[in-house]
Scaffold this motif. Structure first.
Motif, PDB file in Angstrom:
ATOM      1  N   VAL B  11       1.330  -1.243  -0.119  1.00 25.54           N
ATOM      2  CA  VAL B  11       0.372   0.301   0.004  1.00 25.54           C
ATOM      3  C   VAL B  11       0.705   1.291   0.398  1.00 25.54           C
ATOM      4  O   VAL B  11       2.304   1.294   0.546  1.00 25.54           O
ATOM      5  N   ARG B  12       0.165   1.973  -0.328  1.00 26.15           N
ATOM      6  CA  ARG B  12       0.976   3.433  -0.970  1.00 26.15           C
ATOM      7  C   ARG B  12       0.411   4.780   0.366  1.00 26.15           C
ATOM      8  O   ARG B  12      -0.855   4.726  -0.128  1.00 26.15           O
ATOM      9  N   VAL B  13       0.776   5.333   0.960  1.00 27.64           N
ATOM     10  CA  VAL B  13      -0.053   6.541   2.159  1.00 27.64           C
ATOM     11  C   VAL B  13      -0.174   7.489   1.207  1.00 27.64           C
ATOM     12  O   VAL B  13       0.653   7.716   0.465  1.00 27.64           O
ATOM     13  N   LYS B  14      -1.726   8.346   0.620  1.00 29.67           N
ATOM     14  CA  LYS B  14      -1.945   9.148   0.108  1.00 29.67           C
ATOM     15  C   LYS B  14      -0.946  10.504   0.214  1.00 29.67           C
ATOM     16  O   LYS B  14      -0.955  10.992   1.128  1.00 29.67           O
ATOM     17  N   ALA B  15      -0.542  11.010  -0.598  1.00 28.93           N
ATOM     18  CA  ALA B  15       0.202  12.504  -0.262  1.00 28.93           C
ATOM     19  C   ALA B  15       0.100  13.330  -0.894  1.00 28.93           C
ATOM     20  O   ALA B  15      -0.254  14.665  -1.360  1.00 28.93           O
ATOM     21  N   LEU B  90      -4.562   4.866   2.059  1.00 29.60           N
ATOM     22  CA  LEU B  90      -3.900   4.703   1.799  1.00 29.60           C
ATOM     23  C   LEU B  90      -4.770   3.916   0.668  1.00 29.60           C
ATOM     24  O   LEU B  90      -5.761   4.341   0.028  1.00 29.60           O
ATOM     25  N   GLU B  91      -3.920   4.060  -0.492  1.00 27.11           N
ATOM     26  CA  GLU B  91      -3.711   3.014  -1.597  1.00 27.11           C
ATOM     27  C   GLU B  91      -3.657   2.018  -2.019  1.00 27.11           C
ATOM     28  O   GLU B  91      -2.068   1.999  -1.467  1.00 27.11           O
ATOM     29  N   LYS B  92      -4.036   1.192  -3.475  1.00 27.11           N
ATOM     30  CA  LYS B  92      -2.894   0.367  -3.737  1.00 27.11           C
ATOM     31  C   LYS B  92      -1.799   0.856  -4.342  1.00 27.11           C
ATOM     32  O   LYS B  92      -1.697   1.437  -5.300  1.00 27.11           O
TER      33      LYS B  92
END
Lengths: 212, 93, 113
Positions: B11-15, B90-92
């Protein structure tokens, strides 16, 4: 830091912050006023406030040390602690309130370190109130970027072969490190083992005392 | 928003950079990690902070490598930081 | 102090900072009372720990540098109680005036309990 003029030491050896005898500060004035308004409004009572202070004073690193020592001598308890540290702490009779606790285990190749970069979240309902350094800009800023340098300032020099895992308490969980049991402690009782467990060893900035 | 049932392991933390009370630290925003464990649902602090009723949000622990966070200047690239992040941050990846 | 546009002052992770000061102190009675009031008000649903943090953050970096931990906490507890309507600013002002008039030290200004 304000209030850095200390005249004498408390029983614990820390400087004692002037309280009752010092000039009344604006913030103390506010504390007294808020407290009395809450009592007058029927929100709380003097005895409830005193009981809450007593409950907090009763929480100390000794509680966490007892949990750690139990995990060192009882493998089944250790499994329960790592699965649900809140339940395991309550099982030992500690009143930790609504605390959501996670225990992270140090091993021969893993060292864990706890921080809260956004404020100063700490497992206070088990260990009591956090040390001052835990709340500083310096610790909060650096622990997630250069934990090894931070640990060296605490006298802990980890070999390159050891992996460091930093845990940032960003939301609803609180953390306690389960330190590795020191070598040469095979014959020791649970009570004697608990004496080896320091506050800092449960935050990850220290290691347990070695016996003898 | 990434629901737990469909949540990718990476997952990536939204910027994003909104003002106000947010519990996703800036140093993790835009960074990718793996889900270490799922913690269940908790009230959204972004609503609780302002005295509102809070939606329940899934909370997960995400593990990031120092290499991902700090690149070439990482103190030890394979060391890690774990942090609790709410699903809506979070995003994929 | 900030390397990311929009980053807030309290969001300190990864910033450059100096050696960690290791000196500590014990808490004074008034500080323990502030802590107790926060826990009790939270338990009674008057506001949340998130509300406490939000007001602390909104005080800004200046307050963090100038005021002690529990000085900021009582300011935040008070801010949240005012917002919750637990008491009015008028009531607070009058009470603070009464407290200040009791004496020059905390010991004289406080009532026991």
């Amino acid at each position: 830091m304000p209030h850095d003029h200390h005249d004498h030491l408390s029983p614990s050896g820390h400087p004692y912050r002037q309280d009752n005898d010092g000039p009344l500060t604006y913030w103390q004035q506010m504390e007294i006023a808020v407290r009395e308004l809450l009592i007058e409004k029927g929100v709380t009572t003097p005895s409830e406030i005193a009981a809450q202070i007593d409950a907090m004073d009763a929480r100390s690193p000794a509680n966490g040390a007892a949990v750690v020592a139990r995990a060192w001598v009882d493998p089944e308890f250790k499994v329960r602690l790592l699965a649900d540290a809140s339940a395991a702490s309550r099982e030992m009779g500690f009143d930790i309130g609504p605390l959501n606790l996670i225990a992270v285990e140090n091993t021969e190749n893993t060292h864990n370190l706890i921080v809260c970069t956004l404020c100063s979240c700490y497992p206070r309902n088990l260990l009591g109130l956090p040390p001052d350094w835990y709340k500083t800009r310096e610790y909060r800023s650096r622990a997630v970027r250069e934990p090894r340098a931070v640990l060296r300032e605490f006298g802990v020099d980890l070999p390159d072969s050891m992996q460091v895992r930093v845990h940032d308490s960003t939301a609803d969980m609180r953390y306690i490190v389960l330190p590795a049991r020191p070598a040469g402690t095979d014959g020791m009782t649970e009570v004697a083992l608990a004496d080896l467990v320091t506050r800092d060893s449960m935050i990850g900035t220290g290691l347990p005392r070695t016996s003898g | 928003m990434v629901r737990p049932s469909t949540m990718a392991d990476r997952v990536r933390v939204k910027a994003l950079m909104p003002p106000g009370h947010v519990r996703a630290p800036a140093y993790l925003r835009g960074k990718t990690g793996v889900i270490e464990r799922r913690l269940g649902a908790f009230g959204n602090p972004e609503q609780l902070a302002y005295g509102h009723e809070a939606e329940q949000k899934q909370l997960v622990r995400v593990r990031f490598t120092m290499e991902e966070l700090w690149g070439d200047v990482a103190e030890a690239p394979k060391d890690t930081v774990d942090a609790e992040i709410y699903e809506h941050w979070l995003e994929k990846a | 102090m900030s390397d990311i546009d929009g980053r807030r002052w309290h969001d300190m992770g990864g910033q450059t900072a100096g050696e960690i000061p290791l000196d500590g102190h014990d808490f004074a009675l008034w500080e323990k009372r502030v802590d107790a009031l926060m826990v009790l008000c939270g338990g009674k649903g008057l506001f949340t720990v998130d509300g406490l943090r939000r007001a602390l953050e909104d005080m800004g970096e200046d307050a963090f540098e100038k005021h002690s931990y529990y000085e900021r906490w009582i300011a935040s507890v008070n801010q949240n109680l005012l917002e919750a309507g637990t008491y009015s600013l008028e009531e607070l002002a009058q009470k603070m005036g009464e407290v200040a008039a009791r004496g020059a030290s905390y010991g004289e200004a406080q009532h026991d309990g």
